[in-house]
Every structure is written in C-alpha cells, then in structure tokens.
Write a protein that holds these residues in place. Structure first.
Motif, PDB file in Angstrom:
ATOM      1  N   ARG A 159      12.219  52.287  56.070  1.00  9.23           N
ATOM      2  CA  ARG A 159      13.324  53.014  55.447  1.00  9.23           C
ATOM      3  C   ARG A 159      14.137  52.120  54.519  1.00  9.23           C
ATOM      4  NH1 ARG A 159      17.593  55.699  59.368  1.00  9.23           N
ATOM      5  NH2 ARG A 159      18.563  53.628  59.230  1.00  9.23           N
ATOM      6  N   ASN A 160      14.434  50.891  54.945  1.00  8.44           N
ATOM      7  CA  ASN A 160      15.206  49.978  54.105  1.00  8.44           C
ATOM      8  C   ASN A 160      14.442  49.612  52.829  1.00  8.44           C
ATOM      9  OD1 ASN A 160      17.479  49.781  55.796  1.00  8.44           O
ATOM     10  ND2 ASN A 160      16.456  48.257  57.085  1.00  8.44           N
ATOM     11  N   TYR A 161      13.140  49.402  52.967  1.00  6.52           N
ATOM     12  CA  TYR A 161      12.336  49.052  51.798  1.00  6.52           C
ATOM     13  C   TYR A 161      12.280  50.212  50.808  1.00  6.52           C
ATOM     14  CZ  TYR A 161      10.767  44.893  54.299  1.00  6.52           C
ATOM     15  OH  TYR A 161      10.724  43.693  54.961  1.00  6.52           O
ATOM     16  N   ASN A 162      12.100  51.420  51.331  1.00  5.11           N
ATOM     17  CA  ASN A 162      12.063  52.592  50.452  1.00  5.11           C
ATOM     18  C   ASN A 162      13.396  52.780  49.735  1.00  5.11           C
ATOM     19  OD1 ASN A 162       9.412  53.192  51.192  1.00  5.11           O
ATOM     20  ND2 ASN A 162      10.055  54.479  52.915  1.00  5.11           N
ATOM     21  N   ALA A 163      14.496  52.545  50.466  1.00  4.77           N
ATOM     22  CA  ALA A 163      15.822  52.695  49.850  1.00  4.77           C
ATOM     23  C   ALA A 163      16.038  51.661  48.751  1.00  4.77           C
ATOM     24  CB  ALA A 163      16.905  52.572  50.929  1.00  4.77           C
ATOM     25  N   VAL A 164      15.604  50.432  48.986  1.00  5.63           N
ATOM     26  CA  VAL A 164      15.768  49.386  47.967  1.00  5.63           C
ATOM     27  C   VAL A 164      14.911  49.684  46.749  1.00  5.63           C
ATOM     28  CG1 VAL A 164      15.358  46.954  47.455  1.00  5.63           C
ATOM     29  CG2 VAL A 164      16.434  47.592  49.606  1.00  5.63           C
ATOM     30  N   LEU A 165      13.640  50.020  46.967  1.00  4.03           N
ATOM     31  CA  LEU A 165      12.733  50.265  45.851  1.00  4.03           C
ATOM     32  C   LEU A 165      13.151  51.493  45.038  1.00  4.03           C
ATOM     33  CD1 LEU A 165       9.305  49.534  47.588  1.00  4.03           C
ATOM     34  CD2 LEU A 165      10.466  48.128  45.880  1.00  4.03           C
ATOM     35  N   ALA A 166      13.806  52.461  45.676  1.00  2.00           N
ATOM     36  CA  ALA A 166      14.237  53.670  44.971  1.00  2.00           C
ATOM     37  C   ALA A 166      15.579  53.505  44.279  1.00  2.00           C
ATOM     38  CB  ALA A 166      14.300  54.843  45.944  1.00  2.00           C
ATOM     39  N   SER A 167      16.296  52.423  44.566  1.00  2.00           N
ATOM     40  CA  SER A 167      17.630  52.249  43.994  1.00  2.00           C
ATOM     41  C   SER A 167      17.539  51.837  42.527  1.00  2.00           C
ATOM     42  CB  SER A 167      18.424  51.213  44.790  1.00  2.00           C
ATOM     43  OG  SER A 167      17.856  49.921  44.633  1.00  2.00           O
ATOM     44  N   ARG A 168      18.518  52.282  41.755  1.00  2.00           N
ATOM     45  CA  ARG A 168      18.558  51.945  40.327  1.00  2.00           C
ATOM     46  C   ARG A 168      18.810  50.457  40.137  1.00  2.00           C
ATOM     47  NH1 ARG A 168      22.762  52.400  36.294  1.00  2.00           N
ATOM     48  NH2 ARG A 168      21.855  52.639  34.209  1.00  2.00           N
ATOM     49  N   ASN A 169      19.621  49.857  41.011  1.00  2.00           N
ATOM     50  CA  ASN A 169      19.903  48.422  40.903  1.00  2.00           C
ATOM     51  C   ASN A 169      18.629  47.602  40.977  1.00  2.00           C
ATOM     52  OD1 ASN A 169      22.563  49.116  40.775  1.00  2.00           O
ATOM     53  ND2 ASN A 169      23.245  47.723  42.380  1.00  2.00           N
ATOM     54  N   TRP A 170      17.765  47.919  41.947  1.00  2.00           N
ATOM     55  CA  TRP A 170      16.536  47.148  42.099  1.00  2.00           C
ATOM     56  C   TRP A 170      15.586  47.369  40.936  1.00  2.00           C
ATOM     57  CZ3 TRP A 170      14.863  43.178  44.877  1.00  2.00           C
ATOM     58  CH2 TRP A 170      13.501  42.891  44.854  1.00  2.00           C
TER      59      TRP A 170
ATOM     60  N   GLY B 165      19.693  44.517  52.533  1.00  2.00           N
ATOM     61  CA  GLY B 165      19.697  43.214  51.888  1.00  2.00           C
ATOM     62  C   GLY B 165      18.540  42.351  52.346  1.00  2.00           C
ATOM     63  N   ALA B 166      18.223  42.408  53.645  1.00  2.00           N
ATOM     64  CA  ALA B 166      17.081  41.653  54.154  1.00  2.00           C
ATOM     65  C   ALA B 166      15.780  42.180  53.571  1.00  2.00           C
ATOM     66  CB  ALA B 166      17.049  41.725  55.679  1.00  2.00           C
ATOM     67  N   ALA B 167      15.677  43.499  53.401  1.00  2.00           N
ATOM     68  CA  ALA B 167      14.478  44.077  52.794  1.00  2.00           C
ATOM     69  C   ALA B 167      14.315  43.594  51.355  1.00  2.00           C
ATOM     70  CB  ALA B 167      14.550  45.600  52.841  1.00  2.00           C
ATOM     71  N   ALA B 168      15.436  43.550  50.604  1.00  2.00           N
ATOM     72  CA  ALA B 168      15.374  43.043  49.236  1.00  2.00           C
ATOM     73  C   ALA B 168      14.972  41.573  49.221  1.00  2.00           C
ATOM     74  CB  ALA B 168      16.730  43.242  48.549  1.00  2.00           C
ATOM     75  N   ALA B 169      15.463  40.795  50.190  1.00  2.00           N
ATOM     76  CA  ALA B 169      15.095  39.386  50.273  1.00  2.00           C
ATOM     77  C   ALA B 169      13.607  39.217  50.570  1.00  2.00           C
ATOM     78  CB  ALA B 169      15.932  38.687  51.340  1.00  2.00           C
TER      79      ALA B 169
END
Length: 307
Positions: free
Chosen positions: A65-76, A275-279
């Motif tokens: 879930r965290n990875y999907n949220a990061v990859l779907a975010s406009r910031n990323w 944040g850990a997923a983004a890292a």
C-alpha cells in the motif's frame, strides 16, 4: 635468547601476526561496524515500509500500500522525471567538462599546479555552501541578472531560479561546478598513464593530435569513464543538500528529487511508512546502477587473472 615461532614456508610467524593485529583491528573493525549498521538500518527501513507507521513505528502489515501510494503521488512522479533529466544532463556534462579540463592540463602548460588546485577546489566545499552561493548568483534580484542590468543591459534575463521549466538546470549547473574537478582528476591520472610508445607509434604513422586522442588515448580511458559515470550517477540519485539549499524543491515542486520526497514524507508529513517506501525505491534505483557495475568489475578482474 629469543625464539621465533615458524609456521612453515610462506606463512608469517606468530610474532608478525601479533604486530599486525592493531593494523588489522583499525581497518576491519570500523568496516564491519559500518557494514552492520548499513545492513541493519536497511532491513529496518524495508520492514517499516510494509507497516502503517506514521509519526512513530508501529507493527502491522499493509503489503504494498505504501509503495502504491508513493508511486501514484504527483511528487514522486515529478521527482523521478527530474532525476532522469538531472542524472543524464549532469553526468554527461560533468564527464565532458572533466575530460576537456584533463586534456588541457595534460598539455604540460605553465601554471598547471595552480589550475589543478582551482579546478579541484569545489570538492572541498560542502554541497550546502555550493547551493547557497549559487542561489545568490542565480537570484534575479541580486545575482547575475541584476549585475547585467546595472551595467545597462536592461533586457537581459537570467531568471532560471524562478522559472518552473528551467529551474532544474540551475541544479545541473551547480552540480557540474562541484563535481567536474573530480572527473578531471581521474581522467588526468588516466591520461598520464597512457603508454608513451603507443603515442609515438601513432605520431610516426602521421596521425595528428586529434586522431591520436580519438584512436589511441581515449579508448584506453573507458574503465575510468565507466567509473566516473557510476560515481556521478550515485551522487545524482542521492542528491539532497544541494537542492535543499539551492531551490528547496521549488518553484513549487518543480525541482523535487527522490531524496526530497523521502524527507518530506518522513519529517514534514510524519508518514514514516510511505517515507520508508520512497527510501527503498531510491535504494532500488541505486542498486540498478551499482550491481551492473559490480558485475562488470568482477568480470574484468576474472579476465585479468586468467590472462
């Protein structure tokens, strides 16, 4: 009377091992501690990335879930696009700049030591200082643009720092200024190690300077070129302090990079799991660069040993 303990031909005596013990401890103990620290915190970060942690770490399992949220975010998405642009432009331009500076210094010109020191000086400056100084120079209200306006050229514009489309190039400029000296030093060492007999043979055959560099000298620099590319890519992927000091990710989020996304999620939004997923995603990008390089180095070493 003294007795030396021999352990057979080709093996060091016990007394030699005792004398080398402090040296071994000074080298290996810090290395092992650093490796343990790196592995432990990498595993901890990976575990956190699969939990619903926010302000503090908590147990639980949320899968991807965290990875999907990061990859779907406009910031990323913006950060990843910026990383591709910044990485390619920075690596290629710093590579070309460093090579040209090395070729210049390889001509045994007067003042070589002074020029080499000048080109290497930016390496002694922290990225925060570099970003701060370049933010002053590129600020249209007090930097280069204002200076040119004061000289009478009022139509001149150099406001990349506040231009959403051009701001990423200000980071490229500052990063090239910071790191080209490093590439120059490696290329210069490679140029100075080229076999002089090959160059003389090419000169006897009538080859000019341009052809000698293109056909004889530059092909011998491929191992150094690959090393420079990998090291510069590693810097580009992990860039944080330079961007933080120069643009702070702005205007808006136009110059966001993955490291700033990690910082924003962890320390500003208190979304520890995301944040850990983004890292971890940053780590995967880094491994995509380092693992092929390690495999190439291993293959080269095997070929050298069997030659």
């Amino acid at each position: 009377m003294s007795f030396a303990v021999s352990t057979g031909p080709g093996r060091p005596a016990a007394s030699d091992m005792v004398h080398r013990l402090p040296e071994v401890l000074m080298i290996w103990v810090p290395l092992l501690l650093s490796a343990a620290h790196l592995v432990a915190f990498s595993i901890w970060t990976i575990w956190i990335s699969f939990t619903p942690s926010t302000l503090v770490p908590v147990t639980g399992w949320v899968g991807l879930r965290n990875y999907n949220a990061v990859l779907a975010s406009r910031n990323w998405q913006i950060a990843f696009d910026n990383l591709l642009l910044f990485g390619v432009a920075f690596v290629l331009l710093s590579l070309v700049t460093g090579l040209l500076l090395a070729i210049l210094l390889d001509q045994r010109i007067r003042g070589e030591n002074v020029l080499r020191s000048i080109f290497l000086y930016p390496l002694a400056v922290s990225f925060v200082v570099t970003g701060t100084v370049w933010s002053w120079l590129l600020n249209p209200g007090l930097g280069i643009q204002k200076l040119v306006h004061d000289l009478g050229w009022t139509t001149f514009r150099f406001d990349w720092l506040i231009d959403r489309d051009m701001a990423i190039w200000t980071i490229v400029i500052a990063a090239i200024w910071q790191s080209s000296g490093f590439a120059m030093a490696l290329f210069l060492a490679g140029l100075r190690s080229v076999d002089a007999d090959l160059v003389k043979a090419a000169q006897i055959d009538g080859a000019g300077p341009l052809r000698i560099y293109r056909r004889v000298i530059l092909p011998t620099l491929w191992p150094i070129t690959i090393t420079v590319i990998v090291i510069q890519l590693q810097f580009a992927i992990s860039t944080f302090d330079l961007v933080r000091a120069l643009t702070n990710g702005g205007p808006g989020i136009a110059t966001q990079l993955p490291a700033l996304v990690v910082y924003d999620l962890m320390f500003q939004r208190s979304l520890l799991g995301r944040g850990a997923a983004a890292a971890v995603l940053m780590l995967l990008i880094l491994l995509a660069v380092l693992l092929p390089y390690a495999a190439w180095r291993y293959i080269q070493r095997r070929r050298t040993n069997h030659a």
